[in-house]
Design a protein around this motif. Structure first.
Motif, PDB file in Angstrom:
ATOM      1  N   VAL A 149       0.872  -1.176   0.000  1.00 46.20           N
ATOM      2  CA  VAL A 149       0.000   0.000   0.000  1.00 46.20           C
ATOM      3  C   VAL A 149       0.910   1.226   0.000  1.00 46.20           C
ATOM      4  N   SER A 150       0.827   2.024  -1.052  1.00 40.25           N
ATOM      5  CA  SER A 150       1.771   3.115  -1.270  1.00 40.25           C
ATOM      6  C   SER A 150       1.041   4.459  -1.308  1.00 40.25           C
ATOM      7  N   VAL A 151       1.331   5.308  -0.334  1.00 41.66           N
ATOM      8  CA  VAL A 151       0.590   6.552  -0.098  1.00 41.66           C
ATOM      9  C   VAL A 151       1.451   7.742  -0.522  1.00 41.66           C
ATOM     10  N   SER A 152       0.884   8.663  -1.284  1.00 43.84           N
ATOM     11  CA  SER A 152       1.636   9.823  -1.771  1.00 43.84           C
ATOM     12  C   SER A 152       1.138  11.111  -1.128  1.00 43.84           C
ATOM     13  N   LEU A 153       2.073  11.928  -0.651  1.00 47.56           N
ATOM     14  CA  LEU A 153       1.734  13.198   0.010  1.00 47.56           C
ATOM     15  C   LEU A 153       2.665  14.297  -0.503  1.00 47.56           C
ATOM     16  N   GLY A 154       2.099  15.474  -0.724  1.00 41.96           N
ATOM     17  CA  GLY A 154       2.931  16.612  -1.106  1.00 41.96           C
ATOM     18  C   GLY A 154       3.088  16.745  -2.603  1.00 41.96           C
ATOM     19  N   LEU A 155       4.299  17.099  -3.038  1.00 42.84           N
ATOM     20  CA  LEU A 155       4.539  17.326  -4.469  1.00 42.84           C
ATOM     21  C   LEU A 155       4.121  16.119  -5.299  1.00 42.84           C
ATOM     22  N   PRO A 156       3.635  16.336  -6.516  1.00 40.47           N
ATOM     23  CA  PRO A 156       3.256  15.217  -7.386  1.00 40.47           C
ATOM     24  C   PRO A 156       4.478  14.464  -7.893  1.00 40.47           C
ATOM     25  N   ALA A 157       4.232  13.273  -8.428  1.00 42.98           N
ATOM     26  CA  ALA A 157       5.319  12.443  -8.952  1.00 42.98           C
ATOM     27  C   ALA A 157       4.844  11.716 -10.197  1.00 42.98           C
ATOM     28  N   THR A 158       5.806  11.278 -10.983  1.00 39.90           N
ATOM     29  CA  THR A 158       5.512  10.350 -12.072  1.00 39.90           C
ATOM     30  C   THR A 158       5.945   8.971 -11.596  1.00 39.90           C
ATOM     31  N   PHE A 159       4.944   8.123 -11.352  1.00 43.14           N
ATOM     32  CA  PHE A 159       5.224   6.760 -10.895  1.00 43.14           C
ATOM     33  C   PHE A 159       5.488   5.909 -12.130  1.00 43.14           C
ATOM     34  N   LEU A 160       6.541   5.125 -12.085  1.00 50.47           N
ATOM     35  CA  LEU A 160       6.886   4.242 -13.191  1.00 50.47           C
ATOM     36  C   LEU A 160       6.346   2.862 -12.852  1.00 50.47           C
ATOM     37  N   LEU A 161       5.334   2.453 -13.588  1.00 50.36           N
ATOM     38  CA  LEU A 161       4.694   1.163 -13.312  1.00 50.36           C
ATOM     39  C   LEU A 161       5.077   0.159 -14.387  1.00 50.36           C
ATOM     40  N   GLY A 162       5.945  -0.765 -14.011  1.00 52.64           N
ATOM     41  CA  GLY A 162       6.404  -1.785 -14.942  1.00 52.64           C
ATOM     42  C   GLY A 162       5.530  -3.023 -14.867  1.00 52.64           C
ATOM     43  N   THR A 163       6.115  -4.124 -15.236  1.00 50.00           N
ATOM     44  CA  THR A 163       5.435  -5.420 -15.211  1.00 50.00           C
ATOM     45  C   THR A 163       6.308  -6.358 -14.371  1.00 50.00           C
ATOM     46  N   LEU A 164       6.089  -7.651 -14.523  1.00 53.26           N
ATOM     47  CA  LEU A 164       6.920  -8.622 -13.807  1.00 53.26           C
ATOM     48  C   LEU A 164       8.277  -8.808 -14.493  1.00 53.26           C
ATOM     49  N   HIS A 165       8.434  -8.176 -15.671  1.00 52.06           N
ATOM     50  CA  HIS A 165       9.681  -8.321 -16.431  1.00 52.06           C
ATOM     51  C   HIS A 165      10.423  -6.998 -16.465  1.00 52.06           C
ATOM     52  N   ARG A 166      11.641  -7.002 -15.978  1.00 56.21           N
ATOM     53  CA  ARG A 166      12.404  -5.758 -15.826  1.00 56.21           C
ATOM     54  C   ARG A 166      12.554  -4.985 -17.131  1.00 56.21           C
ATOM     55  N   THR A 167      12.648  -5.694 -18.254  1.00 59.39           N
ATOM     56  CA  THR A 167      12.966  -5.018 -19.514  1.00 59.39           C
ATOM     57  C   THR A 167      11.739  -4.370 -20.173  1.00 59.39           C
ATOM     58  N   ASP A 168      10.526  -4.646 -19.682  1.00 61.34           N
ATOM     59  CA  ASP A 168       9.340  -3.991 -20.254  1.00 61.34           C
ATOM     60  C   ASP A 168       9.360  -2.497 -19.909  1.00 61.34           C
ATOM     61  N   THR A 169       9.022  -1.668 -20.879  1.00 59.40           N
ATOM     62  CA  THR A 169       8.978  -0.220 -20.638  1.00 59.40           C
ATOM     63  C   THR A 169       7.847   0.104 -19.656  1.00 59.40           C
ATOM     64  N   PRO A 170       8.154   0.808 -18.561  1.00 58.04           N
ATOM     65  CA  PRO A 170       7.088   1.100 -17.593  1.00 58.04           C
ATOM     66  C   PRO A 170       6.105   2.162 -18.076  1.00 58.04           C
ATOM     67  N   ARG A 171       4.863   2.056 -17.615  1.00 61.62           N
ATOM     68  CA  ARG A 171       3.884   3.125 -17.837  1.00 61.62           C
ATOM     69  C   ARG A 171       4.225   4.276 -16.909  1.00 61.62           C
TER      70      ARG A 171
END
Ligand code: SIN
Ligand code: FE2
Length: 219
Positions: A149-171
């Motif tokens: 469970v990941s909670v964000s507070l304060g300045l915005p961020a760009t979260f990099l959401l990948g897959t189970l495979h490291r080499t896939d380009t993250p969203r």
């Protein structure tokens, strides 16, 4: 009439639930109302176990400053990543998990499809402008039955959401103050990271972004 969108924080939009993939849910605005109490809790933790920039096994110092709250805390030094019951910086147990944090973690996990989450570890990350977290899996917990469970507070961020495979380009997913991201089940070991934080000022956190990452870990 002109609208001064520059003065409007995007975190004023209505809360919503977005399923990003199987086992991954973004709860937009989920903890916005309780954010001031969460920030107070973070300050109380940091007074006992201060934020510090840890060293990774490769030898470099992380750009993100970290501390922990709960029975177990995640740390790293030159010898590796691990969970400990004591803060290596103070020699004391990590501060106890405040009820407000426990409650949020349980409610958010349930809203993300994982009822009965009993967290015993919360990593607290503090990002200044330019701080980032490269793509990684959360896998030092040794028990993957529970979600993250990941909670964000304060300045915005760009979260990099990948897959189970490291080499896939993250969203690239923009996350704002008060958003909570939950991942577990088939997505428990997805690669993820945070792009460098852009400079800014948030009314509640100033020039910082905070992230609370609740987990269930085994020593
Ligand atoms: C993490 O992966 O530990 C933190 C993610 C975030 O800061 O959003
Ligand atoms: Fe992580």
């Amino acid at each position: 009439m002109t609208r001064d969108s520059g003065s409007l924080w995007p975190d004023t939009v209505a809360p919503s639930v977005e399923q990003l993939a199987e086992g991954i849910t973004l709860l937009r605005g989920f903890c916005r109302d309780e954010a001031p109490a969460l920030l107070d809790a973070i300050a109380e933790v940091a007074a006992l176990s201060p934020f510090r920039r840890m060293i990774v096994p490769g030898g470099h110092t992380m750009s993100v400053a970290m501390t922990n709250v709960g029975a177990l805390g995640w740390t790293t030094d030159r010898t590796g990543y691990r969970y400990t019951a004591r803060d290596p910086m103070t020699g004391n147990a990590w501060p106890a998990m405040p009820a407000a944090l426990l409650s949020l973690a349980q409610r958010a996990a349930a809203a993300g499809g994982f009822p009965g989450f009993t967290t015993n570890a919360c990593l607290i990350n503090r990002y200044a402008a330019g701080a980032r977290l490269s793509l990684h899996q959360d896998k030092n917990e040794r028990d993957y039955a529970h979600p993250i469970v990941s909670v964000s507070l304060g300045l915005p961020a760009t979260f990099l959401l990948g897959t189970l495979h490291r080499t896939d380009t993250p969203r690239r997913i923009r996350i704002e103050h008060g958003d909570v991201l939950v991942w577990g089940g088939p997505a428990r070991l997805v690669y993820h990271g945070v792009a460098p934080i852009r400079q800014g000022t948030h009314p509640l956190t100033g020039e910082s972004r905070f992230n609370l990452t609740f987990r269930r870990a085994v020593l």
